[in-house]
Design an enzyme around this catalytic site. Sequence first.
Site, mmCIF file in Angstrom:
data_model
loop_
_atom_site.group_PDB
_atom_site.id
_atom_site.type_symbol
_atom_site.label_atom_id
_atom_site.label_comp_id
_atom_site.label_asym_id
_atom_site.label_seq_id
_atom_site.Cartn_x
_atom_site.Cartn_y
_atom_site.Cartn_z
ATOM 1 N N LYS A 261 0.813 -1.228 0.000
ATOM 2 C CA LYS A 261 0.000 0.000 0.000
ATOM 3 C C LYS A 261 0.840 1.269 0.000
ATOM 4 O O LYS A 261 0.585 2.187 -0.759
ATOM 5 C CB LYS A 261 -0.889 0.055 1.257
ATOM 6 C CG LYS A 261 -2.138 -0.786 1.153
ATOM 7 C CD LYS A 261 -3.065 -0.467 2.319
ATOM 8 C CE LYS A 261 -2.361 -0.502 3.578
ATOM 9 N NZ LYS A 261 -2.503 -1.000 4.742
ATOM 10 N N ARG B 76 -10.736 1.440 8.723
ATOM 11 C CA ARG B 76 -10.363 0.054 8.982
ATOM 12 C C ARG B 76 -11.588 -0.782 9.367
ATOM 13 O O ARG B 76 -11.526 -1.993 9.434
ATOM 14 C CB ARG B 76 -9.346 0.056 10.120
ATOM 15 C CG ARG B 76 -8.397 -1.084 10.061
ATOM 16 C CD ARG B 76 -7.117 -0.764 10.789
ATOM 17 N NE ARG B 76 -6.015 -0.617 9.858
ATOM 18 C CZ ARG B 76 -4.776 -0.351 10.233
ATOM 19 N NH1 ARG B 76 -4.494 -0.176 11.488
ATOM 20 N NH2 ARG B 76 -3.829 -0.252 9.333
ATOM 21 N N ARG C 257 10.197 -10.667 7.071
ATOM 22 C CA ARG C 257 10.753 -9.315 7.210
ATOM 23 C C ARG C 257 11.761 -9.283 8.360
ATOM 24 O O ARG C 257 11.563 -9.906 9.395
ATOM 25 C CB ARG C 257 9.633 -8.302 7.484
ATOM 26 C CG ARG C 257 8.827 -7.984 6.248
ATOM 27 C CD ARG C 257 8.431 -6.539 6.173
ATOM 28 N NE ARG C 257 7.373 -6.183 7.090
ATOM 29 C CZ ARG C 257 6.387 -5.339 6.776
ATOM 30 N NH1 ARG C 257 6.331 -4.782 5.588
ATOM 31 N NH2 ARG C 257 5.467 -5.029 7.652
ATOM 32 N N ARG D 103 10.594 -7.926 13.910
ATOM 33 C CA ARG D 103 9.805 -6.922 14.634
ATOM 34 C C ARG D 103 8.862 -7.632 15.593
ATOM 35 O O ARG D 103 8.340 -8.698 15.263
ATOM 36 C CB ARG D 103 8.997 -6.106 13.620
ATOM 37 C CG ARG D 103 9.098 -4.609 13.820
ATOM 38 C CD ARG D 103 8.413 -3.869 12.711
ATOM 39 N NE ARG D 103 6.958 -3.974 12.807
ATOM 40 C CZ ARG D 103 6.117 -3.295 12.031
ATOM 41 N NH1 ARG D 103 6.585 -2.485 11.116
ATOM 42 N NH2 ARG D 103 4.813 -3.429 12.158
ATOM 43 N N ARG E 49 -2.934 -10.453 13.441
ATOM 44 C CA ARG E 49 -3.161 -9.260 12.614
ATOM 45 C C ARG E 49 -3.980 -9.607 11.369
ATOM 46 O O ARG E 49 -4.854 -8.850 10.963
ATOM 47 C CB ARG E 49 -1.821 -8.634 12.189
ATOM 48 C CG ARG E 49 -1.152 -7.864 13.325
ATOM 49 C CD ARG E 49 0.293 -7.555 13.000
ATOM 50 N NE ARG E 49 0.451 -6.464 12.025
ATOM 51 C CZ ARG E 49 1.597 -6.190 11.410
ATOM 52 N NH1 ARG E 49 2.667 -6.920 11.643
ATOM 53 N NH2 ARG E 49 1.668 -5.178 10.574
#
Length: 218
Positions: A13, A88, A127, A160, A171
């Site tokens: 995004k 959201r 990541r 992270r 999530r």
Amino acid sequence: MNIVLIGQPASGKGTQAEKLVEKYGLAYVEMGGILRKISKEDSDLGRQIKSIIEEGKLVPDQMTIEILIKHLENLNRLDGIIFDGFPRMITQAEAFEKYLAEKEKKIDLAIYLDLPREEVFKRLVNRRLCEKCGKTFNLLTKPSQAGDLCDSCGGKLVVRSDETPEKVNVRLDLFEQQTRPVIEYFAQKGILEKVDGNRSIEDIFAEIALRISRRNLV
Ligand SMILES: [Zn+2]
């Protein structure tokens, strides 16, 4: 025109938003960044937001919308904006549309970057972040030239805290429960464009630009 950009975390995004800003001269309103910035302020609101974020909870609707409206007032514009990370949930979408309607504005287009959940999961759990300089890597798509270490500063690469497999699943579940209905909501209004997000950055952007021009929004 006002555009809402919807997608799971790591769906690209931010990258597409940047390109839209450049091509169409839009203002970029990224809700997560706005909230993080406020959370660092020495104020009651800042401390409140900070503790909500630290507990991994979501900032309540009403608070989110008030912060957004304040931000737009400071920007001094209600048109020519690309929204990232907002709305959201349906309740946010409804409240914000009502606010815009009072000012004779609206959301013109919602772009949904569609990616299979397995792909998003793979991107997120791979990541890595340099704990020293903050540079980001991806073991699959953007590995460090220095193996386990940062190729800029030699720092250690870490995961992270919200990108462990367990937290990534939480999530992604949240996205299905709360944000999936927002996609349906915009589809019913006839303003949704669903774009295949599992392609190169350039291909995705060309597709988005085509959809915008087909709708005569520019
Ligand atoms: Zn580094």
